[in-house]
Scaffold this motif. Sequence first.
Motif, PDB file in Angstrom:
ATOM      1  N   ALA A  45     118.786  86.841  17.443  1.00 47.11           N
ATOM      2  CA  ALA A  45     118.020  86.265  16.333  1.00 47.11           C
ATOM      3  C   ALA A  45     116.888  85.381  16.848  1.00 47.11           C
ATOM      4  O   ALA A  45     115.784  85.358  16.280  1.00 47.11           O
ATOM      5  CB  ALA A  45     118.944  85.459  15.427  1.00 47.11           C
ATOM      6  N   GLN A  46     117.128  84.649  17.928  1.00 46.79           N
ATOM      7  CA  GLN A  46     116.101  83.773  18.490  1.00 46.79           C
ATOM      8  C   GLN A  46     114.927  84.579  19.032  1.00 46.79           C
ATOM      9  O   GLN A  46     113.760  84.222  18.809  1.00 46.79           O
ATOM     10  CB  GLN A  46     116.702  82.905  19.596  1.00 46.79           C
ATOM     11  N   TYR A  48     114.023  87.600  18.106  1.00 44.28           N
ATOM     12  CA  TYR A  48     113.287  88.194  16.977  1.00 44.28           C
ATOM     13  C   TYR A  48     112.453  87.131  16.271  1.00 44.28           C
ATOM     14  O   TYR A  48     111.333  87.393  15.819  1.00 44.28           O
ATOM     15  CB  TYR A  48     114.247  88.850  15.993  1.00 44.28           C
ATOM     16  N   ASP A  49     112.993  85.906  16.180  1.00 42.86           N
ATOM     17  CA  ASP A  49     112.254  84.805  15.552  1.00 42.86           C
ATOM     18  C   ASP A  49     110.979  84.488  16.333  1.00 42.86           C
ATOM     19  O   ASP A  49     109.939  84.173  15.752  1.00 42.86           O
ATOM     20  CB  ASP A  49     113.149  83.561  15.477  1.00 42.86           C
ATOM     21  N   GLY A  52     109.168  88.658  16.508  1.00 36.26           N
ATOM     22  CA  GLY A  52     109.056  89.524  15.337  1.00 36.26           C
ATOM     23  C   GLY A  52     109.129  90.994  15.677  1.00 36.26           C
ATOM     24  O   GLY A  52     108.681  91.846  14.913  1.00 36.26           O
ATOM     25  N   THR A 111     110.046  78.711  23.977  1.00 39.66           N
ATOM     26  CA  THR A 111     109.735  79.992  23.331  1.00 39.66           C
ATOM     27  C   THR A 111     109.333  81.065  24.334  1.00 39.66           C
ATOM     28  O   THR A 111     108.707  82.056  23.973  1.00 39.66           O
ATOM     29  CB  THR A 111     108.600  79.802  22.306  1.00 39.66           C
ATOM     30  N   THR A 174     121.803  78.822  10.148  1.00 42.12           N
ATOM     31  CA  THR A 174     121.135  78.267   8.977  1.00 42.12           C
ATOM     32  C   THR A 174     121.161  76.747   8.986  1.00 42.12           C
ATOM     33  O   THR A 174     120.175  76.081   8.649  1.00 42.12           O
ATOM     34  CB  THR A 174     121.797  78.784   7.685  1.00 42.12           C
ATOM     35  N   PRO A 250     118.224  93.057  12.942  1.00 44.63           N
ATOM     36  CA  PRO A 250     117.209  92.121  12.427  1.00 44.63           C
ATOM     37  C   PRO A 250     116.130  92.801  11.584  1.00 44.63           C
ATOM     38  O   PRO A 250     115.749  92.293  10.525  1.00 44.63           O
ATOM     39  CB  PRO A 250     116.615  91.513  13.707  1.00 44.63           C
ATOM     40  N   GLY A 259     115.447  89.320   4.965  1.00 45.39           N
ATOM     41  CA  GLY A 259     115.616  88.462   6.128  1.00 45.39           C
ATOM     42  C   GLY A 259     116.782  87.503   6.047  1.00 45.39           C
ATOM     43  O   GLY A 259     116.864  86.545   6.822  1.00 45.39           O
ATOM     44  N   LEU A 261     119.936  85.534   6.713  1.00 46.48           N
ATOM     45  CA  LEU A 261     120.794  85.354   7.877  1.00 46.48           C
ATOM     46  C   LEU A 261     122.253  85.643   7.542  1.00 46.48           C
ATOM     47  O   LEU A 261     123.021  86.048   8.422  1.00 46.48           O
ATOM     48  CB  LEU A 261     120.648  83.934   8.427  1.00 46.48           C
TER      49      LEU A 261
END
Length: 415
Positions: A45-46, A48-49, A52, A111, A174, A250, A259, A261
């Motif tokens: 998830a990180q 993809y965050d 993208g 990042t 979340t 994702p 989107g 979670l």
Amino acid sequence: MRFGDLVRRLAMDTRPLGIPAYRRLWAGQGVSFIGFQLTSVAVSAQIYDITGSSFWVGMLGPANLIPLVVFGLWGGAVADAVDRRRLLLVGAVIAWTATLALLVQAALGATHVGLLLATVAVHATGFAITGPTRGAIIPRLVPAELVPAANTLNFLAGGVGTVVGPLVGGIVLTQGGFAGAYLIDALLFGAGFYAAVRLPRLKPIGEVTRPGLRSVVDGLSYVAGHPVVMMSFVVDIIAMAFALPRALFPEIVAERFGGSLIAFGWLSASMAIGSVLGGLMSGWVGRVRRQGLALTFVIAAWGLSVAAAGLVGQLWLMVALLAFGGAADLVSSVWRQTILQTHAPDDMRGRMQGVFMVVVAGGPRLGDLRAGATASWFGATGAWIGGGIACAVVVLAVGLAVPAFRNYRPAVRGL
């Protein structure tokens, strides 16, 4: 047959839990695996965050696969030559250190995708050492007739962790973000470490071969010389490389569920839900005689269930279909693990478990890479459905074509 008799025949065999050393190992592994799965969900998830892109999520595949191949084979060879308890502790500390590194990066707001992938590779190194070592330990802790039951319990514990980890992950991500997820993993690690510390000394039995390239080659030669063992690896690679849709979660969640979670957590847990339910009703698994033929059909069922899940739009139905596939995967995993542990002598079990680890943990990484790459060409839905159908077709063609595998029956007393 009365209902009570049917329940007893289907209920899982818990006799290995009566052995204290195995019971501690099983419980510790189950608790720490929740954290491991929480980290797996968080890191995908990180990435993809940050990017993208499903392609970069799919790059988790090679980041995990390369250490798993190198250190899985090497770790299995070492496990045949040293005290397996000590080696288990070393691998656990390496994995824990990588988890702490992920925690620090998330807390600092890093990042850099390359740094994240490198840290994941270190984590995979620790996992590559502990996996084959733990698998080689089990036949030393329980009698041969209880090995299938012990394997089922192990996969059940892993399934519970894979359910709880992603579901908790949806909430933790979340509320506490990525750093919160990595912190929980670091804390849960203690349960598995304690179980490893309490194990008895497990020095090698039989001929000891110095770990190195020669011992790894000997292990691979053993696999090549036993068609049933070889095919147990081949069909698993087909199952994971062709059909596993994990890297697409994702993007599918973004396209179909806004989107959410929570939806991401349910999809991530879906196959493990099926594994848990399948494990609770696994009393029949040890009584199947034509295990090669059964493996072929079970993996085909897994592929078709994945394809069907990609066709539907309702979250609950996707989860249900993937859960069915997860139950099929649990059954196939128990049979494949039992084949390895009972075919090979003790002085070869570490290396067999090393190859098993490379296939079991490496196959999904190939699946992640395949899913991410094909999604770039055909879209997430096309990559999902096409992979499931290809899995069913290929495994039936390959599995039914090898007589030794198709006709295989276990020789272990009590099966």
